[in-house]
Design a protein around this motif. Structure first.
Motif, mmCIF file in Angstrom:
data_model
loop_
_atom_site.group_PDB
_atom_site.id
_atom_site.type_symbol
_atom_site.label_atom_id
_atom_site.label_comp_id
_atom_site.label_asym_id
_atom_site.label_seq_id
_atom_site.Cartn_x
_atom_site.Cartn_y
_atom_site.Cartn_z
ATOM 1 N N GLY A 276 0.870 -1.177 0.188
ATOM 2 C CA GLY A 276 0.083 0.275 0.235
ATOM 3 C C GLY A 276 0.559 0.850 0.045
ATOM 4 O O GLY A 276 2.247 1.506 0.922
ATOM 5 N N MET A 277 0.691 2.178 -1.093
ATOM 6 C CA MET A 277 0.883 3.321 -0.377
ATOM 7 C C MET A 277 0.017 4.653 -1.161
ATOM 8 O O MET A 277 -0.922 4.723 -1.797
ATOM 9 N N GLN A 278 -0.107 5.764 -0.814
ATOM 10 C CA GLN A 278 -0.966 6.621 0.086
ATOM 11 C C GLN A 278 -0.471 8.032 -0.092
ATOM 12 O O GLN A 278 0.933 8.148 -0.006
ATOM 13 N N GLY A 279 -0.853 9.082 -0.917
ATOM 14 C CA GLY A 279 -0.320 11.009 -1.205
ATOM 15 C C GLY A 279 -1.644 11.472 -1.453
ATOM 16 O O GLY A 279 -2.731 11.431 -1.269
ATOM 17 N N SER A 280 -0.945 12.692 -1.390
ATOM 18 C CA SER A 280 -1.872 13.473 -1.677
ATOM 19 C C SER A 280 -2.139 14.199 -3.577
ATOM 20 O O SER A 280 -1.569 14.134 -3.972
ATOM 21 N N TYR A 281 -3.111 14.386 -3.415
ATOM 22 C CA TYR A 281 -4.137 15.351 -4.600
ATOM 23 C C TYR A 281 -4.879 16.521 -4.604
ATOM 24 O O TYR A 281 -6.101 16.002 -4.637
ATOM 25 N N ALA A 323 -16.424 12.301 -5.802
ATOM 26 C CA ALA A 323 -17.043 11.349 -5.084
ATOM 27 C C ALA A 323 -16.233 10.054 -4.927
ATOM 28 O O ALA A 323 -15.039 10.410 -5.760
ATOM 29 N N LEU A 324 -16.192 9.733 -4.142
ATOM 30 C CA LEU A 324 -15.329 8.491 -4.032
ATOM 31 C C LEU A 324 -15.103 8.118 -4.577
ATOM 32 O O LEU A 324 -16.292 7.219 -6.042
ATOM 33 N N GLN A 325 -13.756 7.188 -5.839
ATOM 34 C CA GLN A 325 -13.566 6.479 -6.930
ATOM 35 C C GLN A 325 -13.245 5.361 -6.394
ATOM 36 O O GLN A 325 -11.758 5.255 -6.528
ATOM 37 N N VAL A 326 -13.246 4.097 -7.239
ATOM 38 C CA VAL A 326 -12.548 2.970 -7.241
ATOM 39 C C VAL A 326 -12.207 1.824 -8.223
ATOM 40 O O VAL A 326 -13.128 2.089 -8.876
ATOM 41 N N SER A 327 -11.097 2.031 -8.124
ATOM 42 C CA SER A 327 -10.578 1.948 -9.777
ATOM 43 C C SER A 327 -9.687 0.329 -9.707
ATOM 44 O O SER A 327 -8.447 0.163 -8.767
ATOM 45 N N ALA A 328 -9.828 -0.658 -9.921
ATOM 46 C CA ALA A 328 -9.565 -2.105 -10.007
ATOM 47 C C ALA A 328 -8.703 -2.511 -11.249
ATOM 48 O O ALA A 328 -9.278 -2.780 -12.354
ATOM 49 N N PHE A 329 -8.080 -2.680 -11.253
ATOM 50 C CA PHE A 329 -6.738 -3.191 -12.828
ATOM 51 C C PHE A 329 -6.352 -4.657 -12.538
ATOM 52 O O PHE A 329 -4.813 -5.000 -11.819
ATOM 53 N N THR A 376 -5.541 -1.619 -6.638
ATOM 54 C CA THR A 376 -6.522 -0.803 -6.838
ATOM 55 C C THR A 376 -6.064 0.357 -6.268
ATOM 56 O O THR A 376 -5.079 0.416 -5.510
ATOM 57 N N LEU A 377 -7.430 1.232 -7.076
ATOM 58 C CA LEU A 377 -6.953 2.696 -7.101
ATOM 59 C C LEU A 377 -8.154 3.079 -6.158
ATOM 60 O O LEU A 377 -9.494 2.945 -6.721
ATOM 61 N N LEU A 378 -7.675 4.060 -5.010
ATOM 62 C CA LEU A 378 -8.774 4.727 -4.554
ATOM 63 C C LEU A 378 -8.492 6.486 -3.958
ATOM 64 O O LEU A 378 -7.399 6.665 -4.065
ATOM 65 N N GLU A 379 -9.145 6.930 -4.748
ATOM 66 C CA GLU A 379 -9.063 8.409 -5.346
ATOM 67 C C GLU A 379 -10.356 8.883 -4.776
ATOM 68 O O GLU A 379 -12.049 9.075 -5.026
ATOM 69 N N ILE A 380 -10.153 9.994 -3.786
ATOM 70 C CA ILE A 380 -11.264 10.135 -2.207
ATOM 71 C C ILE A 380 -11.348 11.690 -2.581
ATOM 72 O O ILE A 380 -10.306 12.218 -2.313
ATOM 73 N N PRO A 381 -12.485 12.366 -2.485
ATOM 74 C CA PRO A 381 -12.970 13.889 -2.390
ATOM 75 C C PRO A 381 -12.422 14.092 -0.637
ATOM 76 O O PRO A 381 -11.676 14.129 -0.227
ATOM 77 N N SER A 382 -11.515 15.678 -1.371
ATOM 78 C CA SER A 382 -10.550 16.649 -0.716
ATOM 79 C C SER A 382 -10.656 17.866 -0.921
ATOM 80 O O SER A 382 -10.880 18.326 -1.941
ATOM 81 N N ASP A 383 -10.734 18.799 0.244
ATOM 82 C CA ASP A 383 -10.537 20.070 0.146
ATOM 83 C C ASP A 383 -9.156 20.657 0.829
ATOM 84 O O ASP A 383 -9.660 21.518 0.998
ATOM 85 N N SER A 384 -8.392 19.564 1.170
ATOM 86 C CA SER A 384 -7.008 20.226 1.707
ATOM 87 C C SER A 384 -6.048 19.240 1.470
ATOM 88 O O SER A 384 -5.628 17.516 1.158
ATOM 89 N N LEU A 386 -3.399 18.415 2.107
ATOM 90 C CA LEU A 386 -2.960 17.933 3.652
ATOM 91 C C LEU A 386 -3.600 16.143 3.867
ATOM 92 O O LEU A 386 -2.499 15.279 4.564
ATOM 93 N N ASN A 387 -4.184 16.003 3.522
ATOM 94 C CA ASN A 387 -5.596 14.971 3.340
ATOM 95 C C ASN A 387 -4.599 13.923 2.235
ATOM 96 O O ASN A 387 -4.696 13.969 1.014
ATOM 97 N N GLU A 388 -4.168 12.971 2.478
ATOM 98 C CA GLU A 388 -3.742 11.767 1.343
ATOM 99 C C GLU A 388 -4.383 11.257 0.783
ATOM 100 O O GLU A 388 -5.203 10.021 1.412
ATOM 101 N N ASN A 389 -5.391 12.049 0.288
ATOM 102 C CA ASN A 389 -6.420 10.843 -0.805
ATOM 103 C C ASN A 389 -6.414 10.232 -2.259
ATOM 104 O O ASN A 389 -7.737 9.745 -2.002
ATOM 105 N N VAL A 390 -5.326 9.503 -2.124
ATOM 106 C CA VAL A 390 -4.906 8.687 -3.636
ATOM 107 C C VAL A 390 -4.490 7.362 -2.671
ATOM 108 O O VAL A 390 -2.967 7.667 -2.477
ATOM 109 N N PHE A 391 -4.475 6.451 -2.744
ATOM 110 C CA PHE A 391 -4.344 5.074 -2.268
ATOM 111 C C PHE A 391 -3.900 3.872 -3.089
ATOM 112 O O PHE A 391 -4.925 3.722 -3.817
ATOM 113 N N ALA A 392 -3.862 3.833 -3.573
ATOM 114 C CA ALA A 392 -3.183 2.424 -4.043
ATOM 115 C C ALA A 392 -2.082 1.459 -3.878
ATOM 116 O O ALA A 392 -1.574 1.291 -2.083
#
Length: 522
Positions: A276-281, A323-329, A376-384, A386-392
């Protein structure tokens, strides 16, 4: 900080450590190895032997016992209410970090519990095969404006920072950080911390709720000059325990972490996240329509790169959805995947404070067969930002039965550049942009492919498609001086609310570029 050979409770713990080390370790008499099945076997204490299988045996034994959550409500007020800035100002006093008196090229800085970091983590140094707890001494800590409380060593810390002397450098710089749940992160020389890696994830974005395994103990082998640092990490949660051997090597352009992990199931595990790895976008060239910001972009992750088991290199730009987006490769035997920061110029961001261009890319390559599953990629709505809203992460297809165990191995590359290797005949996606189209809700996309092979003799074919809506326009622009071929196209989504876009370059039947994938949503 100090290494405390007289850590409290050591004498009483030794009598029952055999349950933690296991009979295979052969380190204690049989009577001492009898553990209470209703209690988790204790951690090794001062002076105990630490062998290659010690932590794996301990994790296996603790998986057979009921889970006991760590106590988190006892952080002193002076530390609990700290701002991020005040907390990050706490440092070891001059010359008081672990190994500061040795010329090994490393120092270990224990991190206090405080601010958002409430979970206690037991810290140990292993030297010559013997465990020594890291002691708490408030006189060894510089905490501007704070009157530090008296704490015990087993409740004082939340993790550690590792500083290293990179090859050719004079001083010590940030290299690794282990703190929070089962998170850790590395940098190459001169970089700022960015992406967080997770040793283990359970049920991310699952309707049943995510379960966060927590680091409970970290054993750091005393390093030798010019050699890697080895960290042994014990993680636990309600459903699992895990043991990790993580070998850390600092580098000027690429730092690496080689991971040998074993997961033990307390309950059936049907949604495991490995690597797992996560960062901000927050925003970038693909989604500025909801942004009022003077900067060009704000993100520590630009996209997800995948080299799947079928030989296809994929580039999937990330974005900040509504809205939350989930993508599976879906894949079998992946060659590697990672969250990349391909934007490397100040002008890509124009952020004088965050300097996103100095954040690392993280590329992971399995070292054994990861079989069937999905990146698997998670893209989570964020307004900051500082939020690590991208997770693979890698989600294995197979379940892990209660009482079963699973071993996996991988190597992480934390890099200034693009650590996902491509053959010279394959062009890489250099940039992706999106803006208002010709009319209505149409969207105009520009994707830049970069590579010498694009300008060799022979025709380049464009393979472009959309799962919903219509491609109403397609053009190409050649820029030989920049070795760039831009594909411009317009999507008319009609009444659709999502469309999976796919773009690749070919020479006849031969692949000529990465496959660019993107999920458009309003």
């Amino acid at each position: 900080m100090m290494i405390d050979p007289g850590f409290s409770a050591t004498a009483t713990r030794r009598a029952v450590l055999g349950g933690a080390l296991g009979a295979a370790a052969g380190l204690l008499p049989a009577a001492a190895r009898a553990a209470d099945p209703e209690k988790a076997p204790p951690l090794p204490g001062a002076g105990e032997a630490f062998a290659a299988g010690t932590l794996t045996d301990l994790a296996r034994a603790r998986a057979a016992a009921p889970y006991a959550a760590p106590k988190t409500g006892d952080v002193p007020t002076v530390l609990k209410n700290l701002s991020r800035e005040a907390y990050e100002a706490i440092r070891p006093a001059e010359g008081r970090a672990v190994w500061a008196d040795r010329n090994t090229g490393y120092v270990l800085e224990p991190l206090l519990r405080g601010s958002i970091f409430e979970t206690p983590v037991s810290l140990f140094v292993v030297e010559n095969g013997v465990v020594q707890p890291v002691g708490y001494d408030k006189s060894a800590i510089a905490a501007p404006g704070l009157d530090l409380p008296d704490l015990t060593a087993d409740t004082a810390f939340s993790g550690f920072r590792l500083r290293a002397r990179f090859d050719g450098a004079d001083g010590l710089s940030n290299f690794a950080l282990f703190q929070g749940a089962s998170f850790f992160r590395l940098v190459a020389e001169g970089q700022d911390f960015g992406i967080n890696a997770r040793a283990l994830a359970l049920r991310p974005a699952d309707s049943r709720g995510e379960e966060f395994p927590l680091f409970r103990a970290l054993f750091v082998e005393a390093p030798r000059a010019g050699q890697p640092v080895i960290v042994h990490a014990l993680a636990e949660s309600e459903s699992a325990t895990a043991a990790f051997k993580i070998t850390l090597t600092p580098g000027r352009d690429v730092s690496t972490a080689q991971i040998d992990g074993t997961v033990f199931a307390r309950a059936e595990l049907d949604h495991i996240g490995l690597g797992g790895m996560q960062g901000s976008y927050l925003f970038g060239p693909l989604d500025r329509n909801r942004v009022d910001d003077l900067r060009a972009a704000a993100f520590s992750v630009e996209g997800l790169a995948i080299h799947n088991g079928y030989g296809e290199p994929i580039w999937r730009p990330v974005h900040n959805p509504e809205a939350l987006q989930v993508s599976a490769f879906v894949d079998r035997g992946p060659k590697g995947f990672g969250l990349m920061q391909r934007a490397r110029a100040y002008d890509d961001f124009e952020d004088d404070r965050r300097h996103w261009e100095q954040r690392p890319s993280l590329w992971l390559e399995p070292l054994d067969d990861w079989n069937e599953g999905a990146v698997t990629l998670l893209e989570i709505p964020s307004d900051s930002e500082l939020n690590e809203n991208v997770f693979a992460y890698w989600r294995p297809k197979a379940k892990l039965a209660k009482g079963a165990e699973m071993r996996f191995q991988c190597r992480q590359h934390w890099s200034k550049g693009w650590p996902d290797p491509l053959p010279p005949e394959i062009a890489r996606v250099r940039d992706s942009r999106c803006g208002h189209g010709s009319t209505g809700n149409r969207r105009l996309f520009a994707v830049d492919f970069e590579g010498d092979a694009l300008f060799q003799p022979g025709d380049i074919d464009v393979d472009l498609g959309a799962s919903a809506g219509t491609i109403t326009r397609q053009e190409r622009f050649r820029y030989p001086d920049r070795k760039t071929l831009r594909i411009l196209f317009e999507l008319d989504p009609g009444s659709e609310r999502a469309s999976e876009l796919r773009l690749a370059l070919r020479r006849g039947q031969a692949r000529a570029s990465e496959t660019w994938l993107f999920r458009w949503t309003p």
